[in-house]
Design a protein around this motif. Structure first.
Motif, mmCIF file in Angstrom:
data_model
loop_
_atom_site.group_PDB
_atom_site.id
_atom_site.type_symbol
_atom_site.label_atom_id
_atom_site.label_comp_id
_atom_site.label_asym_id
_atom_site.label_seq_id
_atom_site.Cartn_x
_atom_site.Cartn_y
_atom_site.Cartn_z
ATOM 1 N N ARG A 1 -0.844 3.802 0.862
ATOM 2 C CA ARG A 1 -0.696 2.861 1.978
ATOM 3 C C ARG A 1 -1.975 2.738 2.783
ATOM 4 O O ARG A 1 -2.270 1.671 3.342
ATOM 5 C CB ARG A 1 0.448 3.350 2.869
ATOM 6 N N ASP A 2 -2.760 3.815 2.868
ATOM 7 C CA ASP A 2 -3.964 3.800 3.675
ATOM 8 C C ASP A 2 -5.085 2.943 3.090
ATOM 9 O O ASP A 2 -6.148 2.814 3.710
ATOM 10 C CB ASP A 2 -4.453 5.226 3.949
ATOM 11 N N THR A 3 -4.876 2.335 1.934
ATOM 12 C CA THR A 3 -5.798 1.297 1.470
ATOM 13 C C THR A 3 -5.641 0.014 2.293
ATOM 14 O O THR A 3 -6.498 -0.872 2.225
ATOM 15 C CB THR A 3 -5.539 0.947 -0.003
ATOM 16 N N LEU A 4 -4.521 -0.075 3.015
ATOM 17 C CA LEU A 4 -4.158 -1.251 3.814
ATOM 18 C C LEU A 4 -3.858 -2.477 2.954
ATOM 19 O O LEU A 4 -3.801 -3.601 3.458
ATOM 20 C CB LEU A 4 -5.234 -1.591 4.850
ATOM 21 N N LEU A 5 -3.628 -2.264 1.665
ATOM 22 C CA LEU A 5 -3.204 -3.345 0.778
ATOM 23 C C LEU A 5 -1.715 -3.604 0.976
ATOM 24 O O LEU A 5 -0.990 -2.782 1.550
ATOM 25 C CB LEU A 5 -3.484 -2.974 -0.672
ATOM 26 N N GLY A 6 -1.254 -4.738 0.466
ATOM 27 C CA GLY A 6 0.163 -5.044 0.554
ATOM 28 C C GLY A 6 0.992 -4.038 -0.215
ATOM 29 O O GLY A 6 0.628 -3.618 -1.324
ATOM 30 N N LEU A 7 2.104 -3.625 0.380
ATOM 31 C CA LEU A 7 2.980 -2.661 -0.281
ATOM 32 C C LEU A 7 3.787 -3.342 -1.378
ATOM 33 O O LEU A 7 4.003 -4.549 -1.364
ATOM 34 C CB LEU A 7 3.918 -2.022 0.744
ATOM 35 N N LYS A 8 4.240 -2.547 -2.338
ATOM 36 C CA LYS A 8 5.138 -3.081 -3.357
ATOM 37 C C LYS A 8 6.389 -3.656 -2.686
ATOM 38 O O LYS A 8 6.845 -3.094 -1.699
ATOM 39 C CB LYS A 8 5.514 -1.963 -4.336
ATOM 40 N N PRO A 9 6.886 -4.808 -3.149
ATOM 41 C CA PRO A 9 6.729 -5.400 -4.483
ATOM 42 C C PRO A 9 5.472 -6.222 -4.705
ATOM 43 O O PRO A 9 5.315 -6.794 -5.786
ATOM 44 C CB PRO A 9 7.969 -6.280 -4.626
ATOM 45 N N ALA A 10 4.598 -6.343 -3.723
ATOM 46 C CA ALA A 10 3.320 -7.002 -3.983
ATOM 47 C C ALA A 10 2.561 -6.202 -5.041
ATOM 48 O O ALA A 10 2.631 -4.964 -5.063
ATOM 49 C CB ALA A 10 2.505 -7.095 -2.704
ATOM 50 N N PRO A 11 1.825 -6.862 -5.914
ATOM 51 C CA PRO A 11 1.104 -6.156 -6.980
ATOM 52 C C PRO A 11 -0.247 -5.614 -6.546
ATOM 53 O O PRO A 11 -0.970 -5.035 -7.363
ATOM 54 C CB PRO A 11 0.932 -7.252 -8.042
ATOM 55 N N ASP A 12 -0.597 -5.756 -5.269
ATOM 56 C CA ASP A 12 -1.961 -5.486 -4.807
ATOM 57 C C ASP A 12 -2.472 -4.096 -5.178
ATOM 58 O O ASP A 12 -3.609 -3.938 -5.640
ATOM 59 C CB ASP A 12 -2.038 -5.647 -3.285
ATOM 60 N N MET A 13 -1.650 -3.071 -4.958
ATOM 61 C CA MET A 13 -2.112 -1.711 -5.207
ATOM 62 C C MET A 13 -2.223 -1.417 -6.702
ATOM 63 O O MET A 13 -3.110 -0.675 -7.132
ATOM 64 C CB MET A 13 -1.201 -0.704 -4.504
ATOM 65 N N LEU A 14 -1.341 -1.998 -7.497
ATOM 66 C CA LEU A 14 -1.468 -1.852 -8.947
ATOM 67 C C LEU A 14 -2.756 -2.499 -9.437
ATOM 68 O O LEU A 14 -3.468 -1.941 -10.285
ATOM 69 C CB LEU A 14 -0.266 -2.485 -9.652
#
Length: 227
Positions: free
Chosen positions: A141-154
């Motif tokens: 979460r500390d990447t500040l990317l959108g959380l799942k279900p958004a694909p951002d972290m993947l």
């Protein structure tokens, strides 16, 4: 085998959820977000939960083009959640075969990453306490990317290792995990210890579901599972 195997953390690797005072965290997170101007509509739309509220605030601020004030407020909101995660993480037990599957994947030459809505500090604390040293990256979460279900972290994990989506898989336990994998275009393996959990994953579109990381390892014909 895959070049990159990505795993969710809570209820996929460790049973963190039952050890965290999520309700108590909401009593801290909500007043903070109100104090920095989050609208009443946000809390009415998301009356429960910490992670949905955090991600809802992030989405709202991006929609309003308020990036200049987003980073600092998101970091602080994430740290509020992190504190309650850290208060319970030492009690979280591993799922059957979770530590072993990470180690054997590393031994076979695959890269491994944790992709989670939890804080990377929380995950690293659990790994240190449980002697896990076989993960190549934690995208939290500390990447500040959108959380799942958004694909951002993947997508971030794929970019870190320059791996094509066809050469990667994601292991998770929730409907959000399924949808994130679908959006990202990577193969999904579900972890569902109960019938109700399995039904939720099936309804979300998962096709390959296993009762634990240990049974997934057996399905993948990993050396530890064969022995």
């Amino acid at each position: 085998m895959y070049k990159l195997c990505m795993f969710d953390f809570d209820n996929t690797i460790a049973r963190l959820e039952p050890e965290v005072d999520w309700a108590g965290g909401r009593l801290i997170l909500e007043p903070y977000l109100r104090s920095i101007g989050a609208p009443d509509e946000l809390f009415a739309r998301i009356p429960r939960g910490n992670l949905p509220l955090y991600d809802g605030y992030r989405t709202l601020m991006l929609a309003e083009s308020k990036r200049d004030q987003l980073t600092e407020s998101l970091h602080h909101a994430s740290e509020i959640i992190e504190k309650i995660e850290l208060a319970g993480v030492d009690r979280a037990q591993p799922l059957e075969g979770a530590i072993e599957i990470l180690a054997v994947l590393k031994a076979t030459g695959a890269m491994t990453a944790i992709v989670t809505s939890n804080s990377s500090k929380t995950v690293q604390r659990w790994f240190d306490r449980n002697g896990v040293a076989s993960v190549d990256a934690i995208v939290g979460r500390d990447t500040l990317l959108g959380l799942k279900p958004a694909p951002d972290m993947l997508i971030r994990a794929l970019e870190l290792f320059s791996v094509d989506r066809s050469e990667a898989a994601f292991v998770g336990d929730s409907e959000a995990d399924v949808r994130a994998a679908q959006s990202c275009g990577v193969r999904f393996y579900g972890i569902a210890p109960t019938d109700s959990a399995r039904d939720r994953l099936l309804a979300a579109g998962a096709a390959e579901i296993f009762g634990s990381p240990a049974t997934l390892a057996f399905h993948l014909n990993l050396p530890a599972a064969r022995t």
